[in-house]
Scaffold this active site. Structure first.
Site, PDB file in Angstrom:
ATOM      1  N   TYR A 149     -18.947   9.005  -8.099  1.00  0.00           N
ATOM      2  CA  TYR A 149     -17.781   9.398  -7.295  1.00  0.00           C
ATOM      3  C   TYR A 149     -16.638   8.394  -7.441  1.00  0.00           C
ATOM      4  CZ  TYR A 149     -19.827  13.276  -4.685  1.00  0.00           C
ATOM      5  OH  TYR A 149     -20.355  14.483  -4.306  1.00  0.00           O
ATOM      6  N   LYS A 199     -33.585   9.020 -11.472  1.00  0.00           N
ATOM      7  CA  LYS A 199     -33.783   9.616 -12.797  1.00  0.00           C
ATOM      8  C   LYS A 199     -34.075   8.475 -13.763  1.00  0.00           C
ATOM      9  CE  LYS A 199     -33.756  13.196 -15.565  1.00  0.00           C
ATOM     10  NZ  LYS A 199     -34.808  14.236 -15.493  1.00  0.00           N
ATOM     11  N   ASP A 231     -35.122  15.839 -10.550  1.00  0.00           N
ATOM     12  CA  ASP A 231     -35.380  17.251 -10.871  1.00  0.00           C
ATOM     13  C   ASP A 231     -36.635  17.733 -10.148  1.00  0.00           C
ATOM     14  OD1 ASP A 231     -36.747  15.461 -12.496  1.00  0.00           O
ATOM     15  OD2 ASP A 231     -36.531  16.623 -14.336  1.00  0.00           O
ATOM     16  N   ASP A 255     -25.704  14.309  -2.897  1.00  0.00           N
ATOM     17  CA  ASP A 255     -24.796  15.433  -2.635  1.00  0.00           C
ATOM     18  C   ASP A 255     -25.528  16.744  -2.905  1.00  0.00           C
ATOM     19  OD1 ASP A 255     -22.375  16.850  -2.186  1.00  0.00           O
ATOM     20  OD2 ASP A 255     -22.121  17.014  -4.355  1.00  0.00           O
ATOM     21  N   ASP A 259     -27.473  19.610   0.042  1.00  0.00           N
ATOM     22  CA  ASP A 259     -27.125  21.035   0.187  1.00  0.00           C
ATOM     23  C   ASP A 259     -28.390  21.883   0.094  1.00  0.00           C
ATOM     24  OD1 ASP A 259     -24.381  20.698   0.459  1.00  0.00           O
ATOM     25  OD2 ASP A 259     -23.918  22.365  -0.899  1.00  0.00           O
TER      26      ASP A 259
HETATM   27  C1  IPM Z   1     -20.347  16.382   0.991  1.00  0.00           C
HETATM   28  C2  IPM Z   1     -19.255  17.145   0.281  1.00  0.00           C
HETATM   29  C3  IPM Z   1     -18.290  16.145  -0.322  1.00  0.00           C
HETATM   30  C4  IPM Z   1     -19.059  15.319  -1.328  1.00  0.00           C
HETATM   31  C5  IPM Z   1     -17.038  16.767  -0.963  1.00  0.00           C
HETATM   32  C6  IPM Z   1     -16.314  17.668   0.003  1.00  0.00           C
HETATM   33  C7  IPM Z   1     -16.102  15.723  -1.526  1.00  0.00           C
HETATM   34  O1  IPM Z   1     -19.788  18.005  -0.659  1.00  0.00           O
HETATM   35  O2  IPM Z   1     -20.033  15.635   1.937  1.00  0.00           O
HETATM   36  O3  IPM Z   1     -21.508  16.539   0.621  1.00  0.00           O
HETATM   37  O4  IPM Z   1     -19.167  15.712  -2.497  1.00  0.00           O
HETATM   38  O5  IPM Z   1     -19.559  14.262  -0.956  1.00  0.00           O
HETATM   39 MG    MG Z   2     -21.898  18.057  -0.685  1.00  0.00          MG
END
Ligand code: IPM
Ligand code: MG
Length: 375
Positions: A149, A199, A231, A255, A259
């Site tokens: 990032y 990884k 993975d 990240d 999700d």
């Molecule tokens: C998160 C989001 C952010 C990230 C984005 C919105 C920049 O996806 O907080 O997980 O990638 O960290």
């Molecule tokens: Mg995210």
């Protein structure tokens, strides 16, 4: 004067876009109730952030907002972004223009994302009931200010007659050490299991990551450390999420995995998060729901406010150390879910469900906080 010696905390409130303002309203109402019950006070300053800030002040993170955050004990963040601002250059968009600079500016290196699937909400998860009969409870600790990032160099342009784009995945040992300590300490306070995700079969940054985790492990003899390739971890989260207690991983892996973890929990509307910087005994943090601004349902009064309310509870726990209040808010949420209250995202059509909107969910949680015996 009554209350003159009450603990008082300064909170920067950044509702943002989409469902942000409406779920924030409920979190602040629950916070009012917690203050009454547990005798502390907050001084809140509401600021623009994200698309709302672009519209009012010309940029996603205005100086004024940053100034208020700097003088606060913690930031309670809603959510940012929406189709209205999608055409802007990436660096100016609400997400990248506000969240990433806030993380970097305040050195919020430790991102705690709890992934809890309550037993009552197993039906809402896409994972088969037989795999998670009693739900599960994972904490993902994501490194938040390093890796790809922010790594330099970054480049997108022409080189040697070709278009080339470059991101850099770089970690300093000290950055891995500090997130390791956060993760080990968290595991110690839970079920004592830490799974470090990397990884290391391909990436040198992961080789170092793994070595650092192993080197720190002896300081936490009560925590069992395991390693897993990313993975495989992605697969295991679907195959058997109940095997995990605490996971720790670098920024980009975190990240993606969070999700995935969020959806196996059933609904993004339930999941809070905390992005923390520990300074000696104090913890500054930005607290925000894991889900996004959900522009499709914004303004309809149907969004689930629980992620925002639980983010506020994390703020009470980590930045204010109002542990009893944090516990009580979390307990009120559990009681309300157990009693059957469901916003649309949580409805599975089972009998006993009480469908409610955003405000009614807030009302129920406040009632459960004030009169737990009624739930
Ligand atoms: C998160 C989001 C952010 C990230 C984005 C919105 C920049 O996806 O907080 O997980 O990638 O960290
Ligand atoms: Mg995210």
């Amino acid at each position: 004067m009554i209350g003159a010696d009450m603990n008082t905390y300064k909170i920067a409130v950044l509702p943002g876009d989409g469902i942000g303002p409406e779920v924030m309203e409920q979190a602040l109402r629950v916070l009012d109730a917690a203050e009454r019950k547990f005798s502390f006070r907050t001084e809140r300053t509401v600021c623009y952030v994200g698309g709302a800030a672009i519209d009012h002040c010309g940029k996603a993170l205005p100086e004024e907002t940053l100034r208020v955050c700097e003088s606060a004990d913690a930031i309670l963040f809603g959510s940012v972004g929406g189709p209205k601002w999608d055409a802007l250059p990436p660096d100016e968009r609400p997400e990248r223009g506000a969240l990433l600079p806030l993380r970097k500016h305040f050195n919020l290196y430790a991102n705690l994302r709890p992934g809890i699937c309550l037993p009552e909400l197993v039906e809402a998860s896409p994972i088969k009931n037989s795999i998670i009969p009693n739900g599960f409870d994972i904490l993902c600790v994501r490194e938040l200010t390093g890796g790809m990032y922010f790594g330099e160099p970054k480049f997108y342009g022409e080189r040697n007659g070709e278009t080339l784009a470059l991101d850099t995945l770089v970690y300093k040992k000290s950055e891995v050490e500090r997130i390791a300590h956060v993760a080990f300490a968290a595991a110690r306070g839970r079920r004592g299991k830490l799974c470090s995700v990397d990884k290391a079969n391909v990436l040198l940054s992961s080789v170092m990551w793994r070595e650092v985790m192993d080197a720190i492990a002896p300081q936490y003899p009560d925590v069992e450390l395991t390693h897993m390739y990313v993975d495989n971890a992605a697969m295991q989260l679907v195959r058997n999420p109940g095997q995990f207690d605490v996971m720790v991983t670098e920024n980009t892996f975190g990240d993606i995995l969070t999700d995935e973890m969020a959806i196996v929990c059933g609904s993004l509307g339930m999941l809070p998060s905390a992005s923390l910087c520990r300074n000696g005994s104090s913890t500054f943090g930005l607290y925000e729901p894991s889900g996004g601004s959900a522009p499709d349902i914004a303004g309809k009064g149907i969004a689930n406010p629980i992620a925002q309310i639980l983010s506020m509870a994390m703020l009470l726990r980590y930045s204010c150390r109002e542990t009893a209040a944090a516990n009580a808010v979390e307990e009120a949420v559990r009681r309300v879910i157990a009693a059957g209250y469901r916003t649309g995202d949580l409805c599975s059509g089972s009998t006993g469900e009480i469908p409610v909107g955003t405000t009614a969910m807030g009302d129920a949680i406040i009632a459960a906080l004030e009169q737990p015996h009624l739930f």
